[in-house]
Design a protein around this motif. Structure first.
Motif, short mmCIF file in Angstrom:
data_model
loop_
_atom_site.label_atom_id
_atom_site.label_comp_id
_atom_site.label_asym_id
_atom_site.label_seq_id
_atom_site.Cartn_x
_atom_site.Cartn_y
_atom_site.Cartn_z
N UNK A 2 0.88 -1.19 0.00
CA UNK A 2 0.00 0.00 0.00
C UNK A 2 0.91 1.23 0.00
N UNK A 3 0.57 2.23 -0.82
CA UNK A 3 1.39 3.44 -0.88
C UNK A 3 0.52 4.65 -0.61
N UNK A 4 0.85 5.38 0.44
CA UNK A 4 0.14 6.62 0.80
C UNK A 4 1.04 7.79 0.48
N UNK A 5 0.56 8.71 -0.35
CA UNK A 5 1.35 9.89 -0.71
C UNK A 5 0.67 11.14 -0.17
N UNK A 6 1.42 11.94 0.54
CA UNK A 6 0.87 13.21 1.03
C UNK A 6 1.59 14.37 0.34
N UNK A 7 0.94 15.49 0.24
CA UNK A 7 1.44 16.58 -0.62
C UNK A 7 2.75 17.17 -0.11
N UNK A 8 2.85 17.34 1.20
CA UNK A 8 4.06 18.02 1.69
C UNK A 8 4.47 17.42 3.04
N UNK A 9 5.53 17.99 3.62
CA UNK A 9 6.09 17.40 4.83
C UNK A 9 5.10 17.43 6.00
N UNK A 10 4.36 18.53 6.12
CA UNK A 10 3.41 18.64 7.23
C UNK A 10 2.34 17.57 7.13
N UNK A 11 1.78 17.44 5.94
CA UNK A 11 0.73 16.43 5.72
C UNK A 11 1.31 15.02 5.86
N UNK A 12 2.54 14.85 5.42
CA UNK A 12 3.23 13.54 5.55
C UNK A 12 3.39 13.18 7.03
N UNK A 13 3.89 14.10 7.82
CA UNK A 13 4.09 13.81 9.25
C UNK A 13 2.76 13.49 9.94
N UNK A 14 1.76 14.28 9.60
CA UNK A 14 0.44 14.12 10.25
C UNK A 14 -0.20 12.78 9.87
N UNK A 15 -0.19 12.47 8.58
CA UNK A 15 -0.81 11.22 8.12
C UNK A 15 -0.05 10.02 8.67
N UNK A 16 1.28 10.11 8.68
CA UNK A 16 2.09 9.00 9.20
C UNK A 16 1.74 8.73 10.66
N UNK A 17 1.63 9.81 11.44
CA UNK A 17 1.30 9.66 12.87
C UNK A 17 -0.10 9.08 13.04
N UNK A 18 -1.03 9.53 12.21
CA UNK A 18 -2.41 9.02 12.32
C UNK A 18 -2.49 7.53 11.97
N UNK A 19 -1.68 7.10 11.01
CA UNK A 19 -1.67 5.67 10.64
C UNK A 19 -1.13 4.82 11.79
N UNK A 20 -0.09 5.33 12.45
CA UNK A 20 0.48 4.59 13.60
C UNK A 20 -0.52 4.60 14.75
N UNK A 21 -1.13 5.77 14.99
CA UNK A 21 -2.09 5.91 16.10
C UNK A 21 -3.26 4.94 15.92
N UNK A 22 -3.69 4.77 14.69
CA UNK A 22 -4.83 3.87 14.41
C UNK A 22 -4.50 2.45 14.88
N UNK A 23 -3.30 2.02 14.63
CA UNK A 23 -2.91 0.66 15.03
C UNK A 23 -2.75 0.55 16.54
N UNK A 24 -2.26 1.63 17.17
CA UNK A 24 -2.13 1.63 18.63
C UNK A 24 -3.51 1.50 19.27
N UNK A 25 -4.49 2.19 18.67
CA UNK A 25 -5.86 2.13 19.20
C UNK A 25 -6.48 0.75 18.98
N UNK A 26 -6.11 0.12 17.84
CA UNK A 26 -6.75 -1.15 17.48
C UNK A 26 -6.22 -2.32 18.31
#
Ligand code: GLP
Length: 241
Positions: A2-26
């Motif tokens: 799976x490949x997730x592309x975000x437009x810039x560094x801010x969006x990249x950092x935020x999306x990356x953290x949200x993906x990790x957080x989702x697994x921590x919650x699960x």
């Protein structure tokens, strides 16, 4: 993959953290291995913010440190553990007893490597492996030529890493020439892998690693074989894909 592309560094950092957080919650009692570097630094900042502002709970997280410099204790701000403590572990409610670092100040690093590998197995293996990628395709301290069957072991620190970390240690000469790293096999045994890359300087290597031949000359290329790989990038790093 799976490949997730975000437009810039801010969006990249935020999306990356949200993906990790989702697994921590699960998954309660999730075991996560953390890489260090400039790529993951911004992601860990966002993770700490999710804890501070949205109560992301780290109390059930078990952390493993991916690699460590020889002789670099947690008191050395340049050590991988110290940077993880500063960037994340000291900012969230993870239990210190749940952080498994590599005792790289020990006299017998070969024994330490063997014990660390055994510890990972006894803990039940790693659920989520967080990786960056070096411009020469290294993952952790697994430099080009690292055997795909390698496990946690003592390794030379590559030129790429020495160059990148010289300032942090004070000078090139002060960067330890040896370290301990989880091996390629150790990494591939993880149940799920997130590979993070940002910036145009990673684009060429990311394309080789993900679309080129699977070869020990590009350690990250082995990740093509992992059944649960997610690649998260910004647009610049994805420009070669
Ligand atoms: C370092 C680390 C790796 C890291 C890589 C890229 O040597 N050992 O774990 O992924 O180099 O670092 P950066 O994200 O700073 O480019």
């Amino acid at each position: 993959m799976k490949h997730i592309v975000e437009t810039d560094e801010t969006a990249f950092n935020r999306r990356s953290a949200l993906e990790i957080a989702e697994l921590i919650k699960q998954k309660a009692d999730i075991r996560i291995c953390f890489a260090t570097g400039e790529t993951t630094k911004g992601i860990y900042h966002e993770l700490a913010e999710l804890h501070r502002h949205e109560g992301l709970d780290f109390s059930q997280v078990t952390a493993f440190v991916l690699d460590e410099y020889e002789g670099a204790s947690a008191d050395n701000p340049a050590s991988c553990l110290a940077r993880l403590n500063d960037q994340l572990f000291d900012r969230v409610n993870i239990k210190k007893s749940n952080i498994s670092a590599i005792a790289s100040t020990s006299k017998d690093l070969h024994q330490i490597s063997k014990e660390f590998e055994q510890h990972i197995g006894q803990a039940g293996g790693i659920d989520l492996m967080l990786l960056g990628i070096g411009t020469n395709g290294h993952i952790g301290f697994n430099e080009p030529g690292s055997p795909f069957h390698s496990t946690t072991r003592v390794v030379p620190i590559g030129e790429d890493t020495i160059h990148a970390r010289a300032e942090m240690f004070g000078s090139r000469e002060d960067v330890p020439k040896t370290g301990v790293t989880m091996g390629i096999k150790t990494i591939m045994n993880s149940r799920q892998i997130f590979l993070f890359a940002k910036g145009v300087n990673k684009a060429a290597m990311l394309e080789k690693a993900l679309c080129g031949p699977i070869t020990q000359d590009i350690p990250a290329s082995v990740l093509q074989l992992h059944p649960a790989l997610t690649v998260i990038t910004d647009e610049e790093a994805a420009s070669g894909l």
